[in-house]
Design an enzyme around this catalytic site. Structure first.
Site, PDB file in Angstrom:
ATOM      1  N   CYS A 148       0.840  -1.202   0.000  1.00  0.00           N
ATOM      2  CA  CYS A 148       0.000   0.000   0.000  1.00  0.00           C
ATOM      3  C   CYS A 148       0.871   1.246   0.000  1.00  0.00           C
ATOM      4  O   CYS A 148       1.394   1.645   1.045  1.00  0.00           O
ATOM      5  CB  CYS A 148      -0.923  -0.011   1.217  1.00  0.00           C
ATOM      6  N   CYS A 151      -0.475   4.081   2.164  1.00  0.00           N
ATOM      7  CA  CYS A 151      -0.338   3.850   3.603  1.00  0.00           C
ATOM      8  C   CYS A 151       1.081   4.154   4.077  1.00  0.00           C
ATOM      9  O   CYS A 151       1.297   4.731   5.154  1.00  0.00           O
ATOM     10  CB  CYS A 151      -0.672   2.404   3.949  1.00  0.00           C
ATOM     11  N   ASP A 152       2.088   3.743   3.282  1.00  0.00           N
ATOM     12  CA  ASP A 152       3.465   3.723   3.764  1.00  0.00           C
ATOM     13  C   ASP A 152       4.428   4.624   3.012  1.00  0.00           C
ATOM     14  O   ASP A 152       5.584   4.776   3.425  1.00  0.00           O
ATOM     15  CB  ASP A 152       3.998   2.281   3.699  1.00  0.00           C
TER      16      ASP A 152
END
Length: 329
Positions: A148, A151-152
């Site tokens: 992701c 997300c990261d």
């Protein structure tokens, strides 16, 4: 037949039984579309979100191709889906289904919190990212290996990254990662991409993106704390190299979340649920919609359409079950 997704020692409260017209399993685009349609039909559905609210959209930052949605943020779209469904009467439960029993009617759907007895069930459990299944992938999860970018990506400021894959998701996430990374290398096992033309053009024009063709990742390397490199192999020459890198983002497809329905709902050879033109499964009264059955389009808009279709079909099923008139009959 009772199917379990989790070990037998998981705690589920089966003493608390609740009767419902419709249970929707899954909180993605298909699930919320089904929620809107069934709640507008006054069926008071309950929607069990599962672990990821928003389904695959929860892994995406920008949403540019959903007709009528003029914002880019997928999170805003997910919130809007939930609010709309709840406005019409869908009860959204942040819970996970642990077992189902479709051998008798009403159907039994068990979660961590309670057991539901439903006249109809709509399955919208979606699909999960496919892994490479190579040394280092699991061990460095959360320490440089990710599925992701949204997300990261923030945690990789000015670092070198590998993105594995050649489809739209790989290029979209790779482009997003250039907001943070100093360099992004797209590693693809073929010499041409599978992505749409517009995504290819965007990637080729991005100065931070480079391509490593005819290559696979054989191992993810690192020290005790984080990823430091990846072992790459050229599939044509057989040559390997240790490529210094700070993170590996993997986008190589998905696996349908259908383990819960093994040996009960008919599936194809890839594990996707099989439905007809009315979104019906092989069990009368059980429907499926979204990425759990669609391995061709896999778009938010097609999932929403399938969710609406499943809801309409379920409404008709319940009307016939109760021997009452259904609109259009």
């Amino acid at each position: 037949m009772l199917l379990r997704l989790y070990p037998n020692n998981m705690n589920t409260n089966t003493n608390n039984i609740e009767d419902r017209n419709i249970v929707i399993i899954g909180g993605g685009t298909a699930g919320f579309a089904a929620g809107v349609y069934t709640s507008r039909a006054m069926l008071e559905p309950v929607l069990i979100t599962g672990e990821a609210l928003g389904g695959q959209l929860s892994l995406t930052l920008d949403l540019e191709n959903y007709p009528g949605f003029f914002g880019n943020e997928a999170g805003v779209f997910i919130q809007g889906m939930q609010e709309q469904a709840e406005r019409f009467g869908t009860e959204v439960k942040f819970d996970t289904v642990t077992a189902v029993d479709f051998s008798q009617h009403p159907f039994a759907v068990t979660t961590y919190e309670k057991e539901y007895r439903a006249k109809s069930v709509i399955i919208c459990t979606g699909a999960s990212p496919r892994t490479l299944d190579i040394p280092g992938e699991e061990g460095y999860g959360g320490r440089g290996v990710s599925y992701c970018a949204t997300c990261d990506g923030f945690f990789f400021q000015d670092q070198r990254l590998i993105v594995v894959g050649g489809g739209d998701a790989a290029l979209e996430e790779g482009i997003f990662l250039t907001k943070y990374a100093s360099e992004v290398y797209i590693v693809h096992r073929r010499d041409q991409l599978r992505a749409s033309q517009i995504m290819q053009e965007r990637a080729f024009k991005n100065d931070k993106i480079k391509f490593i063709w005819d290559t696979v990742v054989e191992e993810i390397n690192g020290d005790a704390d984080k990823v430091t490199g990846a072992t790459l192999k050229n599939v044509k020459t057989g040559e390997t190299q240790l490529f210094p890198i700070d993170g590996v983002f993997i986008f190589i497809g998905h696996i349908p979340n259908t383990e819960l329905f093994t040996d009960v709902i008919s599936m194809d050879e890839q594990g996707y649920l099989i439905v007809d033109e009315m979104q019906r499964t092989n069990i009368n009264g059980v429907y499926a919609a979204g990425d759990v059955h669609d391995h061709v389009f896999r778009q938010a808009i097609t999932a929403a359409g399938a969710g609406a279709a499943a809801a309409i079909a379920a409404e008709k099923f319940i009307a016939e079950l109760e021997n009452r008139t259904y609109p259009g009959n």
